[in-house]
Design a protein around this motif. Structure first.
Motif, short mmCIF file in Angstrom:
data_model
loop_
_atom_site.label_atom_id
_atom_site.label_comp_id
_atom_site.label_asym_id
_atom_site.label_seq_id
_atom_site.Cartn_x
_atom_site.Cartn_y
_atom_site.Cartn_z
N PRO A 1 47.26 -4.76 -6.60
CA PRO A 1 47.90 -3.55 -7.10
C PRO A 1 49.20 -3.85 -7.83
N PHE A 2 49.59 -2.91 -8.67
CA PHE A 2 50.88 -3.03 -9.34
C PHE A 2 52.00 -2.95 -8.31
N THR A 3 53.06 -3.71 -8.57
CA THR A 3 54.32 -3.56 -7.86
C THR A 3 55.34 -3.07 -8.89
N THR A 4 56.60 -3.02 -8.53
CA THR A 4 57.60 -2.53 -9.47
C THR A 4 57.90 -3.55 -10.56
N GLU A 5 57.48 -4.80 -10.37
CA GLU A 5 57.73 -5.82 -11.37
C GLU A 5 56.86 -5.59 -12.60
N LEU B 1 70.88 5.78 -10.78
CA LEU B 1 69.56 5.92 -11.39
C LEU B 1 68.46 5.66 -10.36
N VAL B 2 67.46 6.54 -10.37
CA VAL B 2 66.23 6.32 -9.60
C VAL B 2 65.06 6.52 -10.57
N THR B 3 64.14 5.57 -10.57
CA THR B 3 62.97 5.65 -11.45
C THR B 3 61.70 5.75 -10.61
N ILE B 4 60.81 6.66 -11.00
CA ILE B 4 59.56 6.86 -10.29
C ILE B 4 58.41 6.70 -11.28
N ARG B 5 57.42 5.87 -10.93
CA ARG B 5 56.26 5.65 -11.79
C ARG B 5 55.00 6.18 -11.12
N PRO B 6 54.60 7.41 -11.43
CA PRO B 6 53.37 7.94 -10.83
C PRO B 6 52.13 7.52 -11.59
N PRO B 7 51.00 7.38 -10.89
CA PRO B 7 49.70 7.27 -11.56
C PRO B 7 49.21 8.67 -11.89
N THR C 1 63.33 1.41 -8.29
CA THR C 1 62.14 1.94 -8.95
C THR C 1 61.07 2.11 -7.89
N PHE C 2 60.44 3.28 -7.86
CA PHE C 2 59.45 3.56 -6.82
C PHE C 2 58.08 3.85 -7.43
N LEU C 3 57.05 3.24 -6.85
CA LEU C 3 55.68 3.61 -7.15
C LEU C 3 55.24 4.62 -6.10
N VAL C 4 54.29 5.47 -6.47
CA VAL C 4 53.90 6.55 -5.57
C VAL C 4 52.40 6.80 -5.67
N SER C 5 51.80 7.15 -4.55
CA SER C 5 50.39 7.54 -4.51
C SER C 5 50.14 8.30 -3.22
N ASP C 6 48.88 8.69 -3.01
CA ASP C 6 48.50 9.36 -1.77
C ASP C 6 48.36 8.38 -0.61
N GLY C 7 48.45 7.09 -0.92
CA GLY C 7 48.31 6.07 0.12
C GLY C 7 46.87 5.76 0.47
N GLN D 1 57.04 -0.68 -0.80
CA GLN D 1 58.49 -0.66 -1.01
C GLN D 1 59.05 0.75 -0.93
N THR D 2 58.35 1.69 -1.53
CA THR D 2 58.76 3.09 -1.49
C THR D 2 58.86 3.58 -0.05
N GLN D 3 57.85 3.27 0.74
CA GLN D 3 57.83 3.70 2.14
C GLN D 3 58.94 3.04 2.93
N SER D 4 59.19 1.76 2.66
CA SER D 4 60.17 1.00 3.41
C SER D 4 61.61 1.43 3.10
N VAL D 5 61.94 1.52 1.81
CA VAL D 5 63.32 1.84 1.42
C VAL D 5 63.70 3.26 1.82
N LEU D 6 62.78 4.20 1.65
CA LEU D 6 63.08 5.61 1.86
C LEU D 6 62.57 6.14 3.20
N ASN D 7 61.87 5.30 3.96
CA ASN D 7 61.20 5.78 5.18
C ASN D 7 60.35 7.00 4.84
N TRP D 8 59.60 6.86 3.76
CA TRP D 8 58.83 7.98 3.20
C TRP D 8 57.34 7.72 3.32
#
Length: 326
Positions: A128-132, A163-169, A227-233, A289-296
């Protein structure tokens, strides 16, 4: 908490505004000045267009955070002679100009809704893609977003704005349009589809999961600079997605198990390899990373998201039928 939301009449931006109100926060929605909604409303800020000349004077009064959802998205049958420059005008130059004006006005944080296309169009299985970002995108839309990300980072490094960047699919939910809406229409009609043997994996994000991450990013003390990636998990194949939609609609699944290689060959022969890529290719994102940094974590499961989306589609379809019959 007061948030300015660009693209406030769009699919994502309008839901951001709704949830902001539900949370008891204040909001200012940016709309085109030609919109009738822009008339005599203190909660709306009208603009002529989003570009490097947009007049933002008075937009940031007491605003704590800007959520930038507005963008020039993919157009069917592009007519501009220079498509990349058309994207850059809005997505790169317009975004940077907005951020510059926000920083000058003392806005604390800027949340940029970018795109997974910054990473690329496809992933290898189980990679899968990471933030890199390994290389600049080839896609004009993705490149314009990537250049905006770089420009925003440089701006925020020399100012006090975070700045916060979010990259949704692909984003789906009640009221979704374009290809996702068309797909639900195929399922609702019970059309037999040659998509019963697609063994790919794609990340999707339900609208409320994306909005929850956006608003979390507005206030979380550890979000700044990330920078955060996001999905339904939960990644699904095209076949699994179609079956889930059929089940949510109470429709039989009429999927014919045609081998993926046949579909890809047929699409190539018709000059539409991109269609086969969307149907058969992989596009996964890693949200660890999104889940870890934000406890989300996603607030709505994939299956619940599909259920809500399908229910809204059926309801809207029935209302349209009733109107046509009356």
């Amino acid at each position: 908490m007061k948030i300015l939301v660009t693209g406030s009449s769009g699919f994502v931006g309008s839901r951001v505004i709704e949830v902001v109100k539900e949370r008891g926060w204040e909001s200012v929605g940016v709309v085109r000045s030609s919109s009738t909604h822009a008339l005599n409303s203190p909660e709306l800020f009208p603009i002529q267009a989003l570009d490097a000349k947009t007049d933002w004077q008075g937009a940031f009064d007491k605003v704590d955070c800007v959520v930038h959802c507005a963008a020039r998205v993919h157009q069917m049958q592009e007519s501009e002679s220079d498509v990349l420059e058309a994207y850059r005008l809005v997505n790169t130059h317009g975004t940077l100009h907005l951020a510059e004006q926000a920083a000058k006005a003392g806005v604390k944080r800027f949340v940029f809704v970018s795109s997974v296309k910054v990473n690329g169009e496809r992933t290898l299985p189980e990679q899968p893609f990471t933030t890199e970002v390994l290389h600049a995108p080839d896609d004009p839309y993705g490149l314009s977003k990537y250049e905006a990300e770089l420009a925003l980072k440089a701006l925020c490094e020399r100012t006090n704005m975070e700045l916060v960047t979010i990259r949704p699919p692909l984003v789906y939910g009640p009221g979704v349009k374009a290809n996702f809406q068309s797909m639900m229409g195929w399922v609702a009609k019970g059309l037999p589809l040659p998509l019963g043997a697609i063994h790919n994996a794609r990340s999707l994000v339900y609208i409320d999961n994306l909005v929850d991450l956006i608003l979390t990013s507005c206030v979380h003390p550890h979000a700044s600079g990330h920078t955060f990636l996001v999905s339904d998990g939960e990644d699904v194949s095209t076949t699994q997605l179609l079956k889930a939609v059929a089940k949510a609609m109470g429709k039989p699944s009429t999927l014919i198990p045609i081998p993926m290689c046949w579909i890809q060959l047929a699409a190539k022969a018709m000059g539409k390899p991109a269609v086969a890529e969307r149907l058969c290719g992989n596009l996964q994102v890693d949200i660890e990373q999104t889940q870890s940094v934000l406890n989300w974590s996603p607030v709505v499961s994939f299956h619940e998201g599909i259920t809500r989306t399908a229910a809204h589609f059926i309801e809207a379809r029935n209302k349209e039928k009733n109107r046509s019959m009356s």
